[in-house]
Design an enzyme around this catalytic site. Structure first.
Site, PDB file in Angstrom:
ATOM      1  N   ARG A  39      21.249 -72.824 -20.894  1.00  8.02           N
ATOM      2  CA  ARG A  39      22.177 -72.123 -20.010  1.00  8.02           C
ATOM      3  C   ARG A  39      22.200 -70.623 -20.276  1.00  8.02           C
ATOM      4  NH1 ARG A  39      22.612 -71.606 -15.571  1.00  8.02           N
ATOM      5  NH2 ARG A  39      22.407 -73.874 -15.512  1.00  8.02           N
ATOM      6  N   LYS A  84      32.314 -35.060  -9.442  1.00 10.50           N
ATOM      7  CA  LYS A  84      32.848 -35.795  -8.300  1.00 10.50           C
ATOM      8  C   LYS A  84      34.145 -35.137  -7.828  1.00 10.50           C
ATOM      9  CE  LYS A  84      31.854 -40.180  -8.192  1.00 10.50           C
ATOM     10  NZ  LYS A  84      31.850 -41.639  -8.415  1.00 10.50           N
ATOM     11  N   ASP A  91      28.358 -37.985   0.249  1.00 10.97           N
ATOM     12  CA  ASP A  91      29.247 -39.143   0.230  1.00 10.97           C
ATOM     13  C   ASP A  91      29.748 -39.509   1.623  1.00 10.97           C
ATOM     14  OD1 ASP A  91      30.738 -41.194  -0.948  1.00 10.97           O
ATOM     15  OD2 ASP A  91      32.506 -39.918  -1.134  1.00 10.97           O
TER      16      ASP A  91
END
Length: 298
Positions: free
Chosen positions: A118, A185, A235
């Site tokens: 897994r 930003k 953006d």
């Protein structure tokens, strides 16, 4: 890990020690404080040996085979079994695979094969899902100069693996974190009092670090370039707005379209002349590629 696995990880730009850390933590999460797979210990004789195949259950692009190999090679060490699993890779990262294709073969103590199953599949399926999604974007942008970029919207602890998967799928990495590239930003612009002072402060504080500036309008794009920026994030602009920036900025800066992009409009945005499309969904929303471990019949 054996030397060939270490070499394959390094060749792909991954740090083998970091991969070891991820694998050991993932195995420990599955095995608990006693490092025990109670089902396999109860049902499988200690001396039993088997061979199993890692098999694609659907079409896609595979990524993470050396990482999956590391899981099988480390499981004996982690569990204290003192035995090893041999791994033979059949496919290679970045390869398109079809449902039913064998990707790798593992041979060793059956308990270890099942204990590692897994964890190996979680990492391999996740990375292959990212690579498959990325390849769809790269294909959609074919014929334009635009390349698809990832972002920092990654699974905590798995950033290096997921960004590797983006590369395997034909995409490009942006920045690894807050340390290697400065990105000015909107909040930084507000805090610093504008684009020009924010850019200047970053350049003065870290002169060797690349600086990218996020802009929302044509006027901001021009202002950023005139301040010295040579990489702009455009953006949430429409294709028409992007073309206007491309015309105004020319070759003075690399241009990246970002915000709200979807695969159906990828070609339209790529055709505007921008250099990059950044897509957070590559790492935050890619479905896994279904891969299974099948023990061979005796």
């Amino acid at each position: 890990m054996i030397e060939s696995t270490v070499r394959a990880l390094r060749d792909g730009g991954l740090d083998p020690e970091r991969v070891r850390h991820v694998v050991v933590d993932a195995l420990a999460e599955d095995l608990g404080p006693d490092f025990l797979d109670v089902t396999s210990v109860a049902t499988v004789p200690d001396e039993q040996q088997d061979t199993a195949d890692l098999v694609a259950r659907e079409d896609g692009v595979v990524a993470g085979l050396p990482v999956a190999a590391a899981v099988f090679e480390l499981v004996g060490e982690v569990t204290g079994a003192g035995r090893t699993v041999a791994v033979s890779l059949v496919a290679h990262d970045g390869q398109r695979v079809a449902r039913g294709d064998v990707l790798a073969t593992v041979t060793g103590p059956t308990r270890l094969l099942l204990t590692a199953e897994r964890t190996a599949l979680n990492l391999l399926s996740r990375m292959s899902g990212v690579a498959t999604h990325t390849r769809a974007w790269a294909d959609a942008l074919a014929g334009t100069k635009a390349m698809v970029l990832d972002t920092r919207k990654t699974t905590p602890g798995l950033r290096a693996l997921e960004k590797y998967a983006v590369r395997a799928g034909g995409g490009t990495n942006k920045r690894m974190g807050l340390h290697d590239v400065a990105m000015v930003k909107d909040n930084h612009k507000l805090a610093a009092g504008g684009i020009a002072p924010a850019f200047r402060r970053v350049r003065e504080a870290f002169p060797e670090v690349p600086v990218q500036v996020e802009v929302d309008t044509l006027a901001e794009a021009v202002e950023a370039v005139e301040a010295g920026a040579d990489f702009l994030l455009l953006d949430n602009m429409t294709p028409a707005q992007l073309r206007a920036v491309v015309d105004a900025v020319g070759d003075r800066a690399e241009l990246e379209a970002t915000g709200g992009l979807t695969l159906p409009v990828a070609a339209e945005y790529g055709a505007t002349g921008v250099d990059f499309l950044s897509v957070g969904a590559l790492t935050h929303s890619s479905p896994i590629l279904d891969i299974a471990l099948d023990l061979r019949d005796k």
